[in-house]
Structure formats: structure tokens, C-alpha cells
Design an enzyme around this catalytic site. Sequence first.
Site, short mmCIF file in Angstrom:
data_model
loop_
_atom_site.label_atom_id
_atom_site.label_comp_id
_atom_site.label_asym_id
_atom_site.label_seq_id
_atom_site.Cartn_x
_atom_site.Cartn_y
_atom_site.Cartn_z
N LYS A 166 47.50 34.40 26.13
CA LYS A 166 46.18 34.62 26.72
C LYS A 166 45.79 36.08 26.56
O LYS A 166 46.66 36.95 26.54
CB LYS A 166 46.23 34.31 28.23
CG LYS A 166 46.29 32.86 28.60
CD LYS A 166 46.31 32.71 30.14
CE LYS A 166 46.53 31.27 30.57
NZ LYS A 166 45.40 30.38 30.24
N ARG A 217 50.02 20.13 31.07
CA ARG A 217 50.09 18.69 30.75
C ARG A 217 51.46 18.33 30.19
O ARG A 217 51.92 17.20 30.36
CB ARG A 217 48.95 18.34 29.78
CG ARG A 217 49.01 19.05 28.47
CD ARG A 217 47.68 19.02 27.74
NE ARG A 217 46.66 19.88 28.36
CZ ARG A 217 45.43 20.02 27.91
NH1 ARG A 217 45.03 19.37 26.84
NH2 ARG A 217 44.57 20.80 28.53
N1 BES Z 1 46.58 27.46 33.62
C1 BES Z 1 45.60 27.27 32.63
C2 BES Z 1 44.26 26.78 33.19
C3 BES Z 1 43.54 27.73 34.10
C4 BES Z 1 42.59 28.60 33.58
C5 BES Z 1 43.76 27.74 35.45
C6 BES Z 1 41.92 29.48 34.41
C7 BES Z 1 43.09 28.61 36.29
C8 BES Z 1 42.16 29.48 35.77
C9 BES Z 1 46.07 26.24 31.59
O1 BES Z 1 47.44 26.18 31.38
C10 BES Z 1 45.43 26.58 30.29
O2 BES Z 1 45.67 27.63 29.81
N2 BES Z 1 44.60 25.67 29.79
C11 BES Z 1 43.92 25.87 28.57
C12 BES Z 1 43.94 24.56 27.85
C13 BES Z 1 43.47 24.64 26.43
C14 BES Z 1 44.41 25.48 25.60
C15 BES Z 1 43.35 23.26 25.86
C16 BES Z 1 42.48 26.28 28.89
O3 BES Z 1 41.90 25.81 29.85
O4 BES Z 1 41.97 27.15 28.16
ZN ZN Z 2 48.12 27.56 29.95
#
Ligand code: BES
Ligand code: ZN
Length: 501
Positions: free
Chosen positions: A280, A354
Amino acid sequence: MKIKSEAKDVAAYKGDVLIVNLFEGVAKPGGATGAIDAALGGAVSKLIKRGEFKGRKEETAVLPGGGKIGAERVVLVGLGKKEAFGADAARLAASVSINKAKAMKAVRIGTVAHGAGAGGLSPEQSGRAIAEGAILGGYGFDKYISTKKGKDGDAVEVTILIKEKADAIAAGRGLRTGVIMAESANLARDMVNEPPNVLTPGELAARAKSISRSSGLKIKVFGKSEIVKMKMGAFLGVARGSHDSPVFIEMKYEGNPKSEKNLALIGKGITFDSGGISLKPSNSMEDMKSDMSGAAAVICAMRAIAALRPKINVTALVPAIDNMPGGNAQKVGDIVRAMNGKTIEVLNTDAEGRLILSDAVCYAAKKKMSPIIDVATLTGACIVALGTLRTGLFSTNDELAAAISAAGEACGERMWRMPTDEEYKELLKSDIADMKNVGGRNGGAITGALFIESFADGAPWAHLDIAGTSFMDKKDRYYKKGATGVGARTLAQLAVDMATR
Ligand code: BES
Ligand code: ZN
Ligand code: ZN
């Protein structure tokens, strides 16, 4: 803070602050507020007339008691519009007014039962809402602040004042439930607010153990070798990037030993989400200690359930690890095999929730638990869709969705049902494995949910995406900046509702 209820006339209450209320747009106060207005020679009516108090949500005004009533001072709190009033407005009014009284250094605080009467709440509902508002609103996380002033809230005693004895008893019943619910939610907030160097998978397990011990729950914490033995390949793929060891927590409440039925509550326990190799950007990582909010919700729901003792069996399951890009981390393009044998092509290591949840859902399905509900900070897409007010509710079962939605509504944890059409699953098709772990940007919250659903083996299933509702970046309603504990109260409420249905 201590909270109790008493059959007493508000004007006679002797204490530091008496809290009374007003609906927006009311010119002549009635009920308890009317009685105080009369005793104070029309002081409340005057404020309204001069336009100095409108009765809006979160609005307060302070009046001196002047020896005309038992209390030293009066805090007048707005309830907002009568048409929009409900238990959640009562929670907010309690939070705002009690915090105001505390800021005035009040120790003995009396309050009217917001909404019991004109607002349409029962004394029980009102008592519960006040306890929840007071405790949720009084929460703070200051253990790492060296110059903190010390806890001043402990000595505070809040008394809910109701005329009739029977009503005061009912309010007392409600407030005892409210205390259990709100304290459980605050415990979840403590876990989420804790920095990720402290709240590791091991520490999460230790806290679950400590809760289990004091609540009389059974608990088993599986370590890495047992997770390997159970063939949780999707979970283990995520764990590869971390120097820490994964844990799989199972907590059990047996409220109906004669029944085979067992509600499964599964929480995402990513103790820090760096994204893994699909790293990230730094600013998106700032709040990623909160990626175990689902885990905190189910663990603390179990505490509330153990205290409320509904006649139902409930199991909480938590896969926990941090998602890190260590040298041994899973790579983009890796194919992992979940506990049920399904293969998954990992095309984004940041879609890790997931992956760990799929194995936990397999475990629940294998043990014939039903229904299966997972709670997760799963997708940024859900925040884009619903913001920070409503949790995304996904379910292929209308009855279950309605029950969860109703439980959430009763707790002031609002949900919004999202679609789960079979066709969305097309987006998760892989060319070289049974599935891929990402379905693209469009409908991201839905494909994330349906990925998890595909491991439930047909059991009634629901998914709560709390990415937007679990962590506030500024003060919001009765929540301070930081964790909200969302899910803990709703899931406990659901267990109670399911047991009585
Ligand atoms: N933990 C994150 C989702 C999240 C984002 C929670 C912001 C709280 C605040 C999750 O693991 C994630 O990174 N999801 C990705 C999924 C994508 C790569 C398909 C997302 O939401 O960008
Ligand atoms: Zn994530
Ligand atoms: Zn995550």
C-alpha cells in the site's frame, strides 16, 4: 462510571447536574423539562423564546439551579426532530449531556429517561440507550499519553430518574444490558486502538483467552503447526510474509447444549495490513492497525453473549496474522489451496482478508456451523459506496439479512444490504485456478463478499464489510476519533434475538 435508575421526581434530585431534554421546535416544554422550567420560573422557555436554544441534536445549554430545585445546575440537551427520534438519538443525547456534565466537573449526575414517554421508547429501551451513550461516549484511549490527567470519570454516578417505580425497574433492566453491550464494544475499541507492535496475533489470542477465562467461555488457540495440519493454505499464504506466527482462535459459548445449531461468527484478524508485496502507499497504511476490527468485534461479542446468556450456541473464529512483505512473502501470481481443496490465484496480496477468511469459513462449514457470519474490514470499495455511517451487509439469505439488519438498527449500528447476484462471480474466474482473489475495481465490495461466500458450502451466510464503520478519522456521533467497536453489540444482539425467535 456507575449508572443506576431511581423512581424520583426530577426537581427533587439532589446532585451536581440534572439533565433534561427538548425536542427541536418545541416552544413550551412539557413533562420533566416542563416541571423544571416551572420550578426555575420559566428559565427554559425564555431560552427558547430568545432563540438561544433550539433543541437540535448535540446542542446543550446550562442553567443554574439557584436553590429552586435539588440539583446545583441543569444541563439542557437537544433531542433533534421528533419525527427522526429513536434509541440512537437517545444514545447521542446521553453521550453529549453526560460529557458536558463531566466537563463541568459534576460527579453526581441525574438524567431524565430520554424518549421514554413522548419519544416513544419504553423505559427499558431508554435505560439501555442512556447507558450505551454514556459508556460509548465516555470512552477514551490515553494509555500511551504520559501527561494524562488521570481518570476522573471513575467517581461519576449517573442516575436515571423516572417517576413510576415499575418504570424505574424496567429502565434498570435496560441499563444493565446497555452496560454489558457498551463495555464489550469499548473492549473491542481498546484492541483496535492498540498499536500494531503491541496488538500482535499472540496478544490478540491472549486477550481472547483472558475474556474467555473471566466469561466462562471455552477457547482453543491453534498455532502454526495445527493450521498447517488443517491445510489452511490460503491463510498460510498470507502468513508467509510475516516474521510473526499466525494463530487461529476458536471461542465457544454453549447456551443451548441440547441443540445441534451453532451460530458461527468469524472475524478478520489482520493485525496490520501493509498490503504485502502489493504494498500500500504510506498514507493508506496509516490506519491499518485497525484491520483486525472484525476479530475484535466477534471476540467482544462473545463477552457480551456470555454475560447476557441467550439460549443458543455460538462459536467465534478468528484467523490472525499481519500482512507483511517479508522476504518469504507470497508473490503476485502464487496459487494457494484453501482448506476445502479449492485453488486460488493470488493476483493482489492486498486482498488478503478474503484469503484468511476463506479458510475460517471452510472450518465453520466443515463443522456444520450455521448460519455463518463473517465480519471484516474487507474493502475500500465499501467505504466508497457507503461512507462511514452504514456497514455493508451481504447475504444470500433474506431472513438472515433481515435479522442482522434489525439487530444493527436496535444498536444504532446501521447497515445497508448490498447485492450478491451470482453473475458477479464471473469476475472472480481465473484462467489457471478455481478462482482469483480479485475481481477488479468495479463492484469491489461485492466480489470480495462473494469470494468468501463461495467457501460456505451452501450454509446460510452473511458478510459485514466494516471497512468504513470501524475506525473514524474524526469525532463522529458518540464516537471519538479512532475505533468504534462496531459489530460487537450488533452480533450479541443478534444472538439474543435468534435465541428468542
Ligand atoms: N484492509 C483493506 C481494506 C480497507 C481499506 C479497510 C481501507 C479499511 C480502510 C483490504 O485488505 C484491502 O486492502 N482491500 C483492497 C482489495 C483490493 C486489492 C481488491 C482494497 O480495498 O483496495
Ligand atoms: Zn489488504
Ligand atoms: Zn486488509
